[in-house]
Design a protein around this motif. Structure first.
Motif, PDB file in Angstrom:
ATOM      1  N   ALA A 178       0.823  -1.210   0.000  1.00  0.00           N
ATOM      2  CA  ALA A 178       0.000   0.000   0.000  1.00  0.00           C
ATOM      3  C   ALA A 178       0.858   1.262   0.000  1.00  0.00           C
ATOM      4  O   ALA A 178       0.438   2.310  -0.509  1.00  0.00           O
ATOM      5  N   LEU A 179       2.061   1.171   0.554  1.00  0.00           N
ATOM      6  CA  LEU A 179       2.993   2.296   0.596  1.00  0.00           C
ATOM      7  C   LEU A 179       4.378   1.776   0.193  1.00  0.00           C
ATOM      8  O   LEU A 179       5.282   1.611   1.019  1.00  0.00           O
ATOM      9  N   PRO A 180       4.563   1.501  -1.108  1.00  0.00           N
ATOM     10  CA  PRO A 180       5.756   0.772  -1.583  1.00  0.00           C
ATOM     11  C   PRO A 180       6.961   1.662  -1.841  1.00  0.00           C
ATOM     12  O   PRO A 180       7.501   1.714  -2.960  1.00  0.00           O
ATOM     13  N   VAL A 181       7.417   2.366  -0.808  1.00  0.00           N
ATOM     14  CA  VAL A 181       8.583   3.236  -0.973  1.00  0.00           C
ATOM     15  C   VAL A 181       9.822   2.391  -1.247  1.00  0.00           C
ATOM     16  O   VAL A 181       9.927   1.237  -0.818  1.00  0.00           O
ATOM     17  N   VAL A 198       9.219   7.709   7.100  1.00  0.00           N
ATOM     18  CA  VAL A 198       8.510   6.615   6.440  1.00  0.00           C
ATOM     19  C   VAL A 198       9.501   5.461   6.353  1.00  0.00           C
ATOM     20  O   VAL A 198      10.489   5.543   5.622  1.00  0.00           O
ATOM     21  N   ILE A 199       9.244   4.402   7.113  1.00  0.00           N
ATOM     22  CA  ILE A 199      10.240   3.343   7.279  1.00  0.00           C
ATOM     23  C   ILE A 199       9.678   1.980   6.852  1.00  0.00           C
ATOM     24  O   ILE A 199       8.767   1.459   7.501  1.00  0.00           O
ATOM     25  N   PRO A 200      10.196   1.396   5.765  1.00  0.00           N
ATOM     26  CA  PRO A 200       9.785   0.038   5.407  1.00  0.00           C
ATOM     27  C   PRO A 200      10.500  -0.989   6.271  1.00  0.00           C
ATOM     28  O   PRO A 200      11.695  -0.842   6.554  1.00  0.00           O
ATOM     29  N   VAL A 201       9.766  -1.995   6.718  1.00  0.00           N
ATOM     30  CA  VAL A 201      10.357  -3.089   7.484  1.00  0.00           C
ATOM     31  C   VAL A 201       9.614  -4.371   7.120  1.00  0.00           C
ATOM     32  O   VAL A 201       8.426  -4.505   7.399  1.00  0.00           O
ATOM     33  N   GLY A 202      10.302  -5.278   6.448  1.00  0.00           N
ATOM     34  CA  GLY A 202       9.651  -6.501   5.990  1.00  0.00           C
ATOM     35  C   GLY A 202       8.512  -6.183   5.038  1.00  0.00           C
ATOM     36  O   GLY A 202       8.680  -5.436   4.070  1.00  0.00           O
ATOM     37  N   ASN A 203       7.351  -6.734   5.319  1.00  0.00           N
ATOM     38  CA  ASN A 203       6.187  -6.487   4.461  1.00  0.00           C
ATOM     39  C   ASN A 203       5.305  -5.360   4.978  1.00  0.00           C
ATOM     40  O   ASN A 203       4.130  -5.266   4.630  1.00  0.00           O
ATOM     41  N   ARG A 204       5.865  -4.512   5.818  1.00  0.00           N
ATOM     42  CA  ARG A 204       5.131  -3.367   6.363  1.00  0.00           C
ATOM     43  C   ARG A 204       5.911  -2.074   6.120  1.00  0.00           C
ATOM     44  O   ARG A 204       7.125  -2.082   5.912  1.00  0.00           O
ATOM     45  N   THR A 205       5.187  -0.943   6.176  1.00  0.00           N
ATOM     46  CA  THR A 205       5.809   0.378   6.173  1.00  0.00           C
ATOM     47  C   THR A 205       5.150   1.179   7.287  1.00  0.00           C
ATOM     48  O   THR A 205       3.926   1.264   7.350  1.00  0.00           O
ATOM     49  N   TYR A 206       5.955   1.724   8.202  1.00  0.00           N
ATOM     50  CA  TYR A 206       5.354   2.538   9.267  1.00  0.00           C
ATOM     51  C   TYR A 206       5.742   3.999   9.102  1.00  0.00           C
ATOM     52  O   TYR A 206       6.779   4.330   8.522  1.00  0.00           O
ATOM     53  N   VAL A 207       4.868   4.867   9.618  1.00  0.00           N
ATOM     54  CA  VAL A 207       4.982   6.308   9.399  1.00  0.00           C
ATOM     55  C   VAL A 207       4.790   7.044  10.721  1.00  0.00           C
ATOM     56  O   VAL A 207       3.879   6.740  11.495  1.00  0.00           O
ATOM     57  N   GLY A 208       5.635   8.007  10.990  1.00  0.00           N
ATOM     58  CA  GLY A 208       5.485   8.843  12.174  1.00  0.00           C
ATOM     59  C   GLY A 208       6.590   9.903  12.167  1.00  0.00           C
ATOM     60  O   GLY A 208       7.394   9.943  11.253  1.00  0.00           O
ATOM     61  N   SER A 209       6.672  10.752  13.077  1.00  0.00           N
ATOM     62  CA  SER A 209       5.800  10.795  14.222  1.00  0.00           C
ATOM     63  C   SER A 209       5.213  12.192  14.321  1.00  0.00           C
ATOM     64  O   SER A 209       5.774  13.145  13.803  1.00  0.00           O
ATOM     65  N   THR A 210       4.075  12.255  14.930  1.00  0.00           N
ATOM     66  CA  THR A 210       3.554  13.561  15.309  1.00  0.00           C
ATOM     67  C   THR A 210       4.290  13.986  16.574  1.00  0.00           C
ATOM     68  O   THR A 210       4.986  13.204  17.200  1.00  0.00           O
ATOM     69  N   GLU A 211       4.094  15.206  16.996  1.00  0.00           N
ATOM     70  CA  GLU A 211       4.623  15.621  18.290  1.00  0.00           C
ATOM     71  C   GLU A 211       3.693  16.676  18.868  1.00  0.00           C
ATOM     72  O   GLU A 211       3.473  17.719  18.255  1.00  0.00           O
ATOM     73  N   SER A 212       3.106  16.341  20.009  1.00  0.00           N
ATOM     74  CA  SER A 212       2.143  17.244  20.625  1.00  0.00           C
ATOM     75  C   SER A 212       2.250  17.145  22.139  1.00  0.00           C
ATOM     76  O   SER A 212       2.740  16.156  22.688  1.00  0.00           O
ATOM     77  N   LEU A 213       1.792  18.187  22.801  1.00  0.00           N
ATOM     78  CA  LEU A 213       1.771  18.173  24.260  1.00  0.00           C
ATOM     79  C   LEU A 213       0.802  17.108  24.742  1.00  0.00           C
ATOM     80  O   LEU A 213      -0.248  16.876  24.135  1.00  0.00           O
TER      81      LEU A 213
END
Length: 555
Positions: A267-270, A285-300
């Motif tokens: 779905a997110l094939p970077v 945006v970090i691919p790892v194996g068959n997944r890609t994870y995205v972050g991060s927000t930063e809030s109080l």
């Protein structure tokens, strides 16, 4: 001092006996990466060490980071040169001491119209970064123009991307790194326990700290631990611990919340890991194996610290960032396979937002003698530990000596090169052909358990009577983590020991019944306890896919 030879929940009574009977040189409160690092540094100096955590190891910030051992490029913007220098050199040490858990990745940093970096500042920044961080010659950055940048990453927005820089970062499994540090400290003699909460401080007639009172959340008993120095390394909870000693004055914690969302790789094939600016904020945006994870927000963050929810507004914010960066990719909330949220402690300073506050760690001591370490980041855990131990040496009028952990291989990392690691995978593939595991499956185990994978596979072999291969493997893996990694709950196993909760929710759902039954049998759970554990695991599964309505308070 008698103590358990294994890092197991099954040896808990023996561990508690050790904690009751000994007078320790150092008692550490908090079993995250900071506390575990301090325990390892202290035990490597020949001191008697105890460490307690009210929940599981890495159950706070240390399992909810961006999972990067990075040199701190973003801190150049705040002119935090000392942070960049230290974390840059530290990541090399962490890599060498945990080859199975820390691996180099190419990080693509695109230049985007109207953002703060241009070709000149990016070149200067990356050059300075390479020098401060002591980056090896073959890993130094490269700068690309627009055409080559779009060839390297066709998904980039061609209307806004002007070029890019590519440099090396390191990815890790933060909770497993914490586990290996704690296990290494234990193997060297530290007495370590989870689900043991410090409820109050014990003091002398003069009002000086002499120990802590601890409640065992597994069996409900209370016991005392005595020690010469007590270190508060409770991360975001340090102020809660401090309040049990004295009312807080001076420095205080500001909590910054971050979230990550996980997609299928298709779905997110970077093409590689990406670190980009979006209206001044940094998004990974970090691919790892068959997944890609995205972050991060930063809030109080000022809500429940023990049950941190992902807000829908935060998810929509990240989806918006992805849409701007990769316009050809259509992602929605329905595409999210899992998520996590965490909080990091920043040291309070009036007039500064979380994004502006430094990640420097600081040590401060109360008049009763409680030593608190606050702030800092995952990459610098060793240096934080060194500073705490040097503080204690100074307090004892001793010469301040450097840490001995820079050359100390963590448990599971008895490798001296990537070739060693790959040869080990090949050896295990041949040795355990009877298990019918693919090379990819063995590879995943090795990059989780390292040189302990042989013990894991031998454990899986003992469950050959289970005909369903996935169930056989998961029961073997569970048994290994109970016997060697102090697992005492379903979430210990599915979240912090294996990360299946974060990256393979479907596997969690498929195996939950058999794992629950097996763990209930091993730990002699009552029917009520078994149902409670299973309900909580179902809650965590739902939480990973459910997003709270409401507005996030941004800095």
């Amino acid at each position: 001092m008698k103590q358990s030879s294994s890092f197991s929940i099954l040896e808990r009574e023996q561990t508690i006996s050790c904690l009751r009977e000994e007078v320790f040189d150092v008692i550490v409160i908090g079993g995250g990466i900071t506390g575990s690092g301090i325990a390892l540094d202290a035990i490597s100096r020949g001191l008697k060490v105890a460490m307690v955590d009210r929940k599981d190891f890495a159950s706070g910030t240390s399992s909810r980071s961006g999972k990067l051992i990075h040199g701190g490029l973003k801190y150049l913007q705040n002119y935090d040169f000392s942070v960049v220098k230290e974390t840059g050199s530290e990541r090399e040490i962490v890599y060498n001491n945990a080859l199975h858990l820390v691996y180099p990745i190419k990080m693509n940093f695109p230049l985007i119209k109207k953002e703060s970096y241009n070709l000149f500042t990016l070149k200067v920044g990356l050059t300075l970064y390479d020098r401060l961080a002591g980056v090896k010659k073959d890993e130094r950055h490269k700068i690309y123009g627009k055409k080559k940048t779009l060839q390297n990453e066709p998904l980039f927005n061609e209307n806004t991307v002007k070029g890019s820089g590519v440099y090396v970062e390191y990815r890790t499994d933060d909770s497993r790194l914490t586990m290996e540090v704690a296990k290494t400290a234990s193997a060297k003699g530290a007495v370590i326990i989870n689900y043991a909460e410090m409820t109050e401080f014990l003091k002398s007639e003069e009002g000086k700290l002499s120990g802590i009172l601890v409640k065992d959340h597994i069996n409900g008993t209370t016991f005392s631990i005595y020690g010469k120095h007590i270190v508060n390394a409770a991360g975001p909870w340090v102020d809660i611990v401090r309040k049990k000693d004295r009312p807080i004055s001076g420095k205080y914690m500001i909590l910054a919340k971050g979230i990550h969302i996980v997609f299928d790789r298709e779905a997110l094939p970077v093409q590689s890991s990406i670190y980009f600016q979006h209206k001044g904020r940094m998004i990974a945006v970090i691919p790892v194996g068959n997944r890609t994870y995205v972050g991060s927000t930063e809030s109080l963050y000022e809500e429940d610290m023990d049950d941190i929810q992902v807000n829908l507004s935060e998810v929509n914010y990240l989806l918006g960032c992805l849409k701007d960066m990769f316009p050809s990719i259509q992602l929605s909330v329905d595409d999210i396979l899992s998520s996590w949220a965490g909080i990091r402690p920043l040291i309070g300073e009036n007039g500064k937002s979380p994004a502006e506050l430094s990640r420097h760690d600081e040590i401060f001591e109360s008049d009763s003698g409680l030593i608190t370490i606050a702030g800092g980041k995952l990459t610098g855990y060793r240096k934080m530990a060194e500073r705490v131990m040097q503080y204690i040496q100074k307090k004892n009028n001793q010469a301040q000596t450097p840490s001995k952990t820079d050359q100390l291989k963590l448990t599971g990392s008895h490798f001296y090169s990537e070739r060693d690691l790959l040869n080990y995978v090949d050896t295990l593939s041949r040795q355990y052909q009877n298990l019918g595991l693919t090379d990819e499956e063995i590879n995943r185990y090795v990059f989780r358990y390292g040189s302990n994978t042989e013990i894991l596979l031998a454990t899986i072999s003992s469950f050959q009577h289970i005909t369903d291969k996935e169930q056989r493997n998961i029961v073997g893996e569970l048994t290994y983590t109970v016997n060697h990694e102090m697992v005492s709950s379903l979430s210990d196993f599915y979240d912090r020991r294996t990360s299946y909760l974060l990256f393979d929710l479907e596997k969690v759902k498929r195996t939950l019944d058999v794992v629950t039954t097996e763990l209930a049998t091993i730990l002699n759970w009552t029917e009520e306890k078994t149902l409670e554990e299973k309900r909580f695991m179902q809650y965590l599964i739902n939480k990973a896919l459910s997003f709270k309505e409401g507005v996030t308070k941004r800095d």
